[in-house]
Design a protein around this motif. Structure first.
Motif, short mmCIF file in Angstrom:
data_model
loop_
_atom_site.label_atom_id
_atom_site.label_comp_id
_atom_site.label_asym_id
_atom_site.label_seq_id
_atom_site.Cartn_x
_atom_site.Cartn_y
_atom_site.Cartn_z
N LYS A 138 -5.00 4.41 3.69
CA LYS A 138 -5.16 2.60 3.47
C LYS A 138 -6.79 2.58 3.74
O LYS A 138 -7.27 3.42 4.32
CB LYS A 138 -4.56 1.72 4.31
N GLY B 221 2.56 5.63 -5.38
CA GLY B 221 2.18 5.19 -4.06
C GLY B 221 0.77 5.87 -3.67
O GLY B 221 -0.11 6.28 -4.28
N CYS B 222 0.65 5.50 -2.12
CA CYS B 222 -0.77 5.73 -1.57
C CYS B 222 -0.83 7.17 -1.09
O CYS B 222 0.14 7.80 -1.09
CB CYS B 222 -0.70 4.83 -0.47
N CYS C 58 1.61 9.62 1.72
CA CYS C 58 2.73 8.73 2.19
C CYS C 58 4.14 9.47 1.45
O CYS C 58 4.22 9.87 0.37
CB CYS C 58 2.48 7.49 1.33
N ILE D 149 7.27 6.57 -0.63
CA ILE D 149 6.16 5.77 -1.52
C ILE D 149 7.12 4.76 -2.15
O ILE D 149 8.30 4.52 -2.42
CB ILE D 149 5.79 6.66 -2.66
N CYS D 150 6.25 3.36 -2.37
CA CYS D 150 7.23 2.26 -2.70
C CYS D 150 6.59 1.46 -4.05
O CYS D 150 7.17 0.37 -4.34
CB CYS D 150 7.08 1.25 -1.52
N CYS E 69 -0.60 2.22 6.72
CA CYS E 69 0.10 1.26 6.05
C CYS E 69 1.24 0.74 7.46
O CYS E 69 1.68 2.04 8.09
CB CYS E 69 1.08 2.14 5.16
FE1 SF4 Z 1 1.63 3.03 0.26
FE2 SF4 Z 1 2.81 2.19 2.22
FE3 SF4 Z 1 4.14 2.00 0.11
FE4 SF4 Z 1 3.63 4.17 1.12
S1 SF4 Z 1 4.70 2.75 2.10
S2 SF4 Z 1 3.30 3.75 -1.11
S3 SF4 Z 1 1.58 3.89 2.18
S4 SF4 Z 1 2.26 0.53 0.71
#
Ligand code: SF4
Ligand code: PTT
Length: 604
Positions: free
Chosen positions: A69, A277-278, A281, A284-285, A483
């Motif tokens: 992040k 995702g980021c 991670c 991932i969401c 995150c």
């Molecule tokens: Fe990004 Fe957090 Fe989602 Fe992982 S859980 S993809 S770090 S927003």
């Protein structure tokens, strides 16, 4: 190191970060707040005197769990106070690997430019060929030029046209900077920042770091909430919010949406084509669906809640188009949903003519485009955000904001703690500082509880919970810059974060030490607001929108007197006076003596 790029003088300087600042403010939001305090005073947020701060934290550039992040900050054109946002992006990894903890962009260019950082080589390059492009096209073109192994932050037409809730976008669907940080970039004629870093970020205790991070990575997929999280991500919240009378529906005028099933996590699952995702991670969401135009759109709860129910808009494939357009134009989805909900209600009630009504998809698409380009009188008014728009149209009672920042997707008629969280958030009405609503609801759905017993209470415990969450969410996670979702959604123990930080820095970090720094950052940000508002600061700025006090939905509404007591309790816990101003004793204890001097009479 801090990298400073001045777009007026074209001067580039790398300077050492002050050791005391690093110790006291740690990184991310802490560093950004300190730079703004020191260097950005009483300036017009859209003038060249404002500074854009892109700040990493100690977690970035390393393989830390969900540590990809970045904080983006500036004096906010939307609120006139401290503004920041948090974005998941490869730019965070590359910034640290290039050797920098933060990039500070000063001045303004006359012509469109982008900054290209290739380790220690920094160039300011022409963006004439990129100006006017969407964020997605911009990132693609820049990767064509600089290769795929870079991090890109860019703005779209909304940032270029100084829409006051323009955001910065990265990786086709990660967004950050709700309080108009994209507009600050636009005011500097800065279309993008491209970063390539190939160095190594130093870790003091390599063995401990490897062990702790491996343990957390391994633990995450074994946690009970993991499987459902991987299916629905943040969108699971929609069904929950609807069930618990917390969903914003038709400009926060209702709490339940009759078409909720058409926009919830299950609808999304049926449409999902991939996930994104980021960096770094393993939970991932970013759930990607195909929208009504057959294009990819990455959905989250806030986006859907605000562009769906809050605009009376059923069907996820339509909401997904609006979401994608917001990303392409680079507009904050939350503020957009609040602004559109506001004007739709005004239109329904006959206060304005020619604006779409709730659920009017075609005219909404057109008005969103016009807002991004400030095309036409109404769109131009709406591009300034709901506070200013409501003042111009004399419809303040319909405006859902705190300090100018539009309320995100939690309706608080029966949630005083969540209302307090919005009221006292460091940037205006954002849930990121304290999502106390989940705690306030507890595990009992309202269908099975009496409303008053569980939620409509104003116990001092609620103020304590807000402070506690602000320390963790708005403090710890925003300083590290990591995150928070592994902790929020899966219950990863916070002790891990202190242990990993200790391994990185070689210093002993406890959670208490991190919370101390978090409280310091909160007080400094509060001082920033007070300084920038000069004599106009007062405790009413910490009030939630009047609609929650005045609009009675079957006995559901907030009570002003009781909220006021809760707010006083909150101030007491923070060591702030009855006007919400940190006392000299508090500032001294928090090593913020420099603020006492500068605020002078205001705090004596
Ligand atoms: Fe990004 Fe957090 Fe989602 Fe992982 S859980 S993809 S770090 S927003
Ligand atoms: C955040 C806010 C949120 S919070 C959402 S959805 W959420 C909206 N997302 C937008 C978007 O998308 N496109 C767009 N044009 N505008 C948008 N505005 C809204 O911005 C996001 C995730 C999410 S999804 C959340 S809760 C968590 N937020 C975190 C945070 O704030 N801090 C932190 N340390 N970790 C966090 N993890 C989670 O990150 P702002 P992202 Mg975001 C498409 O920007 O200004 O902070 O407002 O960063 O990479 O997109 O990840 O249901």
């Amino acid at each position: 190191m801090i990298l400073r790029v001045n777009l007026s003088t074209k001067k580039v300087v790398a300077e050492r970060l002050n050791k005391m600042d690093l110790e006291n403010f740690i990184g991310g939001r802490g560093i950004a707040a300190k730079i703004l305090w020191d260097e950005v005073k009483h300036v017009d947020p859209l003038s060249e005197s404002n500074k854009l701060i892109i700040a990493a934290g100690p977690y970035n550039g390393l393989r830390t769990p969900s540590g990809g992040k970045l904080v983006v900050a500036a004096k906010s054109p939307l609120t006139g106070g401290y503004g920041d946002g948090n974005i998941g992006t490869m730019a965070s990894v590359h910034l640290r690997k290039a050797g920098y903890m933060a990039l500070v962009v000063e001045g303004a260019s006359e012509k469109p430019v982008y900054i290209y950082i290739d380790n220690e080589n920094v160039s300011i390059l022409s963006a004439e060929g990129l100006w006017g492009l969407s964020t997605f096209e911009t990132e693609r073109k820049l990767k064509d030029v600089h290769g795929n192994n870079v991090g890109v932050l860019s703005i779209g037409p909304a940032g270029e046209n100084l829409v006051k809730y323009a955001v910065i976008i990265s990786q086709d669907g990660r967004a950050g900077g709700r309080p108009g940080i994209g507009a600050v970039m636009g005011s500097k004629k800065l279309k993008a920042v491209v970063i390539r870093g190939t160095g190594d970020v130093q870790v003091r205790d390599v063995e401990a770091f490897k062990k702790y991070t491996t343990d957390v990575y391994k633990m995450i997929p074994t946690l009970p909430a993991y499987d459902f999280w991987m299916r629905q991500g943040t969108l699971a919240t929609l069904e929950w919010a609807n069930k618990n009378k917390a969903l914003p529906v038709r400009n926060f005028g209702q709490v339940k949406f009759e078409y909720a099933r058409t926009v919830d996590g299950y609808s999304m699952e049926a449409m999902k084509v991939t996930k994104r995702g980021c960096p770094n991670c393993n939970m991932i969401c970013g759930n990607v669906v195909l929208d009504m135009e057959g294009k990819e759109s990455e959905l989250d709860y806030e986006n859907v809640g605000m562009l769906g129910p809050n605009m009376g808009m059923p069907f996820l494939n339509k909401v997904a188009v609006l979401n994608r357009l917001a990303d392409e134009y680079g507009i904050d989805t939350i503020s957009l949903g609040a602004v559109m909900g506001f004007i739709m209600e005004a239109s329904e009630k006959g206060y304005v003519k020619g604006a779409p009504k709730f659920g009017d998809y075609d005219n909404t698409i057109e008005l969103v485009r016009k807002i991004a380009y400030r095309d036409g009188e109404l769109a131009n008014i709406l591009a300034d955000g709901v506070k200013e728009a409501s003042e111009k149209l004399n419809l303040q009672h319909l405006a859902m904001h705190v300090k100018g920042l539009e309320v995100s997707a939690y309706n608080c008629y029966i949630y005083p703690a969540m209302a307090l969280a919005y009221g006292t958030s460091a940037i205006g009405a954002h849930h990121k500082e304290a999502w106390v609503i989940a705690w306030e609801i507890g595990s009992t759905p309202l269908e099975e509880a009496t409303t008053s017993e569980y939620v409509m209470t104003y116990t001092p415990e609620k103020a304590r919970k807000v402070v506690e969450q602000q320390r963790i969410r708005g403090g710890l996670f925003e300083m590290l810059t990591a995150c928070r979702l592994p902790w929020v959604e899966l219950g990863v123990d916070l002790e891990w974060y202190a242990k990993i930080l200790s391994a990185i820095t070689g210093e002993q970090y406890t959670l208490d030490r991190l919370y101390e720094a978090a409280d310091r950052v909160y007080s400094l940000i509060r001082c920033y607001w007070i300084r920038e508002y000069r004599g106009k600061w007062n405790r009413h700025m910490d009030y939630p929108p009047q609609r929650w006090f005045e609009n009675d939905i079957n006995g559901m509404k907030l009570e002003r007197d009781k909220y006021d007591l809760l707010l006083s309790e909150y101030y007491k816990l923070r060591g702030w006076d009855s006007n919400g101003v940190p006392t000299p004793e508090t500032l001294r204890r928090q090593k913020l003596d420099f603020a006492i001097e500068e605020l002078g009479d205001i705090i004596r």
